[in-house]
Enzyme design. Sequence first.
Site, mmCIF file in Angstrom:
data_model
loop_
_atom_site.group_PDB
_atom_site.id
_atom_site.type_symbol
_atom_site.label_atom_id
_atom_site.label_comp_id
_atom_site.label_asym_id
_atom_site.label_seq_id
_atom_site.Cartn_x
_atom_site.Cartn_y
_atom_site.Cartn_z
ATOM 1 N N ASP A 13 3.391 -8.390 -12.158
ATOM 2 C CA ASP A 13 3.567 -8.940 -10.850
ATOM 3 C C ASP A 13 3.791 -10.567 -11.137
ATOM 4 O OD1 ASP A 13 3.193 -6.759 -9.569
ATOM 5 O OD2 ASP A 13 0.922 -7.010 -9.168
ATOM 6 N N ASN A 186 -0.948 5.050 3.105
ATOM 7 C CA ASN A 186 -1.361 3.899 3.805
ATOM 8 C C ASN A 186 -0.785 3.855 5.359
ATOM 9 O OD1 ASN A 186 0.967 2.480 3.986
ATOM 10 N ND2 ASN A 186 0.397 0.904 2.577
ATOM 11 N N ASP A 250 -7.549 -11.452 -1.678
ATOM 12 C CA ASP A 250 -6.200 -11.082 -2.001
ATOM 13 C C ASP A 250 -6.175 -9.645 -2.061
ATOM 14 O OD1 ASP A 250 -3.973 -10.225 -3.102
ATOM 15 O OD2 ASP A 250 -4.029 -11.400 -5.066
ATOM 16 N N ASP A 256 -4.257 0.906 -4.525
ATOM 17 C CA ASP A 256 -4.284 1.425 -5.797
ATOM 18 C C ASP A 256 -5.729 1.559 -6.524
ATOM 19 O OD1 ASP A 256 -1.500 1.249 -5.738
ATOM 20 O OD2 ASP A 256 -1.475 -0.755 -6.762
HETATM 21 O O1 RIB Z 1 0.017 -1.953 -4.896
HETATM 22 C C1 RIB Z 1 0.438 -3.415 -5.452
HETATM 23 C C2 RIB Z 1 1.640 -2.992 -6.606
HETATM 24 O O2 RIB Z 1 2.794 -2.566 -5.994
HETATM 25 C C3 RIB Z 1 1.817 -4.384 -7.184
HETATM 26 O O3 RIB Z 1 0.996 -4.420 -8.348
HETATM 27 C C4 RIB Z 1 3.166 -4.334 -7.415
HETATM 28 O O4 RIB Z 1 3.691 -4.268 -8.961
HETATM 29 C C5 RIB Z 1 3.824 -3.026 -6.754
HETATM 30 O O5 RIB Z 1 3.920 -2.189 -7.729
#
Ligand code: RIB
Length: 310
Positions: A13, A186, A250, A256
Amino acid sequence: MAEVLVVGSCNMDLVFYAPRLPVPGETIHGTRFASGFGGKGANQCAAAAKLGAKAAMIGKVGNDTYGEECISNFKALGINADHVTVTGEASTGVGPVTVGEDGNNLLMIIPGANLHLTESDVDAASSLFQSAKVLLCQWEIPPHSTLHALKKAQDAGIFTIFNPAPAPQEKLSLDFFKYSDITCANETEASTMTGLEVTDVESAKVAVLHFLEMGCRIAIITLGKDGCVFASQGLEEPSWVQADKVNAVDTTGAGDSFAGALAFFFAKLPDLPLKEKLRRSCFVASDSVKREGAQKSYSWRRDLPDEVFA
Ligand code: RIB
């Protein structure tokens, strides 16, 4: 030996912090830049591992520095990365993310090597399917590889969680539901997949029932700060699980964190009622938004209250 197995994406990222998110056509001044390990698959695996599950990852990175760093990061987190392989065909996936001061983000991915993860790569990791209790899949790798992994896991008697993220661009094969014990989406993903507008608890309750009609066994819709709504076959009424109010810094990777936590609870505390697993997963995800980044915002087990694991 792995309890939670993830077949999915690995990204680096590239995070741009700004006072607010720009609108199309606008240039604004950002304040800071940072890089961090991401990718929905890798994030979910990291979340389960940091909570204390034995976790393994099946993924693909490029033959480059980001790829090497992703593999080192898995090892540093105690994740089995024997089946995170390298391709010379594409660079490691990257995720440029803009984060505003309200914690919301704007996110794009360039999947690169992730799109080179094949069904053969999944089959090459058959040994991991022998010990796993839970398989987690998303949609940042080729859909046929995801479907293959779900089917293979179900054939092996492994509990399967499908997180259809990012929102599918093509019509979804109902086989994804057939081979998944849980579908967890989501609001955006749920809207795309059901054709219903999902914006709040009430619309999510309608959409989870629609998911059941489409063949889902258990459907969960996450709603950010509003927690999640779920429904399962045989239980008529959808239920709402509220999340704790926190000050979001953030939100990147919070979904995830929720999915990884859910896999953790299914693997480690299978007898916990589903609603309680979801309440604890909401707690873990809410905790993650208090810090910057995706994986690095996830707490280790030692930093969370004992009640989360009781
Ligand atoms: O869900 C967030 C993730 O989505 C980030 O880390 C980015 O890399 C994308 O895969």
